[in-house]
Design an enzyme around this catalytic site. Structure first.
Site, PDB file in Angstrom:
ATOM      1  N   SER A   1       0.892  -1.158  -0.067  1.00 17.90           N
ATOM      2  CA  SER A   1      -0.005  -0.010   0.083  1.00 17.90           C
ATOM      3  C   SER A   1       0.706   1.400   0.077  1.00 17.90           C
ATOM      4  O   SER A   1       0.327   2.315  -0.367  1.00 17.90           O
ATOM      5  CB  SER A   1      -0.964   0.103   1.284  1.00 17.90           C
ATOM      6  OG  SER A   1      -0.152  -0.269   2.102  1.00 17.90           O
TER       7      SER A   1
ATOM      8  N   HIS B   1      -5.515  -3.805  -1.531  1.00 17.75           N
ATOM      9  CA  HIS B   1      -5.716  -2.889  -2.535  1.00 17.75           C
ATOM     10  C   HIS B   1      -5.505  -3.017  -3.840  1.00 17.75           C
ATOM     11  O   HIS B   1      -5.706  -2.154  -4.869  1.00 17.75           O
ATOM     12  CB  HIS B   1      -4.123  -2.060  -2.253  1.00 17.75           C
ATOM     13  CG  HIS B   1      -4.181  -1.407  -0.922  1.00 17.75           C
ATOM     14  ND1 HIS B   1      -4.423  -0.036  -0.713  1.00 17.75           N
ATOM     15  CD2 HIS B   1      -3.648  -1.742   0.424  1.00 17.75           C
ATOM     16  CE1 HIS B   1      -4.279   0.388   0.489  1.00 17.75           C
ATOM     17  NE2 HIS B   1      -3.735  -0.920   1.176  1.00 17.75           N
TER      18      HIS B   1
ATOM     19  N   LYS C   1     -11.925  -0.194   0.562  1.00 16.07           N
ATOM     20  CA  LYS C   1     -11.295   0.375  -0.400  1.00 16.07           C
ATOM     21  C   LYS C   1     -12.094   0.315  -1.638  1.00 16.07           C
ATOM     22  O   LYS C   1     -13.146   1.003  -1.633  1.00 16.07           O
ATOM     23  CB  LYS C   1      -9.839  -0.355  -0.679  1.00 16.07           C
ATOM     24  CG  LYS C   1      -9.070  -0.212   0.841  1.00 16.07           C
ATOM     25  CD  LYS C   1      -7.812  -0.613   0.665  1.00 16.07           C
ATOM     26  CE  LYS C   1      -7.174  -0.961   2.219  1.00 16.07           C
ATOM     27  NZ  LYS C   1      -7.372   0.070   3.192  1.00 16.07           N
TER      28      LYS C   1
HETATM   29  C1  LIG Z   1      -2.993  -4.347   2.971  1.00 19.30           C
HETATM   30  C2  LIG Z   1      -4.003  -4.094   4.038  1.00 19.30           C
HETATM   31  N1  LIG Z   1      -4.687  -4.948   4.462  1.00 19.30           N
HETATM   32  C3  LIG Z   1      -5.491  -4.879   5.710  1.00 19.30           C
HETATM   33  C4  LIG Z   1      -6.081  -3.799   5.988  1.00 19.30           C
HETATM   34  C5  LIG Z   1      -6.984  -3.450   7.067  1.00 19.30           C
HETATM   35  O1  LIG Z   1      -8.196  -3.087   6.303  1.00 19.30           O
HETATM   36  P1  LIG Z   1      -9.244  -2.456   7.088  1.00 19.30           P
HETATM   37  O2  LIG Z   1      -9.330  -0.885   6.735  1.00 19.30           O
HETATM   38  O3  LIG Z   1     -10.763  -3.001   6.418  1.00 19.30           O
HETATM   39  O4  LIG Z   1      -9.310  -2.665   8.543  1.00 19.30           O
HETATM   40  C6  LIG Z   1      -5.556  -2.407   5.252  1.00 19.30           C
HETATM   41  C7  LIG Z   1      -6.152  -1.157   5.613  1.00 19.30           C
HETATM   42  O5  LIG Z   1      -5.466  -0.263   5.589  1.00 19.30           O
HETATM   43  C8  LIG Z   1      -4.542  -2.730   4.127  1.00 19.30           C
HETATM   44  O6  LIG Z   1      -3.728  -1.570   3.622  1.00 19.30           O
END
Ligand SMILES: Cc1ncc(COP(=O)(O)O)c(C=O)c1O
Length: 409
Positions: free
Chosen positions: A186, A214, A243
């Protein structure tokens, strides 16, 4: 004996106040309104290039309608865990649709993506097992690994040689092993080398889990994510609704018996209230749009490509793969990054200031990310305002050929 106060560390924590005093504190900024690609802050309109709403579906009429209809039908909350009173037929329909979409046997929804990684990893891995975790995996993966009590071994970021070295060691010890990686990282917007990782996992009898937070909706022929883009099939895949799926919540998908096991063992699922009806309905409506409107993902990638090229022409260093809606602008030291962030903010661009621990010390960056509904005119403005801000903070010169003196991403 003098007793220490557990709160004492909080008193000395004043870096945010220092940054506020300098006018460069970039976090927790309240938005007064949002139309997706534009937001209102302090009475000013800013172009949003710091959101993970990659397809712009948070404001799509079908997604909004679905959320409103779910509130009419079920109310605003499920007021309980999936395990007890909090399962709606809507959750089950969403799980069936997600499993089919991801090409997996079954899926399970949690209240956030973070909880997915906590619960999925810690329920299937335990004492005596080995988890091979990329060093730059998302915090929720790292925390899921910690909660599992498994033997967690971190390998160098996307380094398949280092991964193989760890796989050899784990298989030599006869240990059950999970390899876990982000599909699309990300912060730097880079793709995991999933083909190589898949074949190594197969060679050493390990299972592969990919976090597609992502990449879902954006990468792959059908929008299934980085694994589809790379032509591989993970054993487990997780995604978030926060997202491209325009909502809040997350899911894990995989073999039916593994998902069945998680339903009864994942603590972050069992001991937390289920996703609200409106959030589940919004995610389902967004999924339908992803399935039927591939042009959205083509558009967001085309925009990101244009920005990446445009920023490099101006003289900025960018990073990440071409197949990514994320365009990080590499700055280096924190002061300069914060000054650039502020200059961009003052010019009407909402970006993300990224510093440690999200990136290594001295690798601060401005993370920008794009939305399929950004207009060409907004993107022209983004490039124009970046050029002006870059000159203001002395990152790029005014002269005609300065861009060639700056390394390009
Ligand atoms: C790679 C990744 N995994 C998991 C998450 C967690 O997602 P959530 O926003 O639904 O808690 C994020 C969120 O920023 C993320 O970027």
């Amino acid at each position: 004996m003098q007793v220490l106060d557990i709160f004492q560390k909080c008193e000395g924590f004043n870096r945010p106040d220092e940054l506020k005093g300098l006018g460069v504190y970039p976090y927790f900024i309240p938005l007064e309104g949002s139309e997706g690609t534009e937001v209102e802050i302090g009475g000013n309109r800013l172009i949003m290039i710091g959101s993970n709403n990659y397809l712009g579906l948070t404001h799509h009429p079908r997604v909004r309608d679905a959320a409103q209809r779910a509130i009419e039908r079920y109310g605003t909350s499920c007021s309980g865990s999936r395990f007890l009173n909090g399962t709606l037929e809507l959750h089950e329909e969403l799980e069936r649709r997600l499993a089919a979409f991801m090409g997996q046997e079954a899926a399970l929804c949690y209240s956030t993506g973070f909880q997915v990684n906590l619960g999925a990893i810690s329920s299937i891995c335990g004492k005596g097992d080995v988890i091979l975790c990329d060093r730059e995996n998302h915090a929720s993966i790292i925390d899921g690994c910690r909660l599992s009590f498994a033997d967690v071994r971190k390998f160098r970021h996307s380094d398949v040689e280092d991964l193989e070295h760890h796989l050899q060691a784990a298989s030599g010890q006869g240990r059950a092993t999970l390899v876990v990686v982000d599909g699309l990282y990300s912060m730097m917007g880079d793709l995991a080398p999933l083909r190589e990782i898949r074949s190594l996992a197969d060679r050493y009898g390990a299972r592969l889990m990919v976090d597609e937070a992502h990449a879902i909706g954006v990468l792959g022929q059908h929008g299934r994510g980085a694994a589809e883009h790379c032509g591989v099939h993970p054993d487990l895949v997780m995604g978030t609704f926060s997202k491209s799926l325009a909502s809040l919540g997350g899911f894990v998908a995989g073999p039916a018996h593994v998902i069945h096991f998680m339903r009864h063992h994942a603590r972050s699922l069992i001991f937390s209230a289920s996703i609200t009806p409106s959030a589940a309905a919004a995610a389902l409506a967004a999924l339908e749009l992803i399935e039927t409107m591939p042009e959205m993902r083509r558009r967001v990638l085309q925009i990101a490509h244009r920005v990446r090229t445009g920023l490099a022409d101006i003289g900025f260093r960018t990073a990440g793969t071409l197949a990514s809606p994320i365009v990080p602008v590499l700055v280096g030291d924190q002061d300069r990054m914060l000054r650039l962030w502020r200059a961009l903010f003052d010019s009407g661009l909402f970006t993300n200031a990224v510093t440690q621990p999200a990136v290594p010390v001295g690798a601060d960056l401005i993370r920008t990310s794009y939305i399929a509904s950004h207009t060409d005119e907004q993107i022209d403005e983004v490039l124009r305002r970046f050029a002006a801000a870059g000159r203001k903070v002395g990152m790029i010169d005014d002269g005609p050929d300065t861009s060639s003196q700056v390394a390009r991403g």
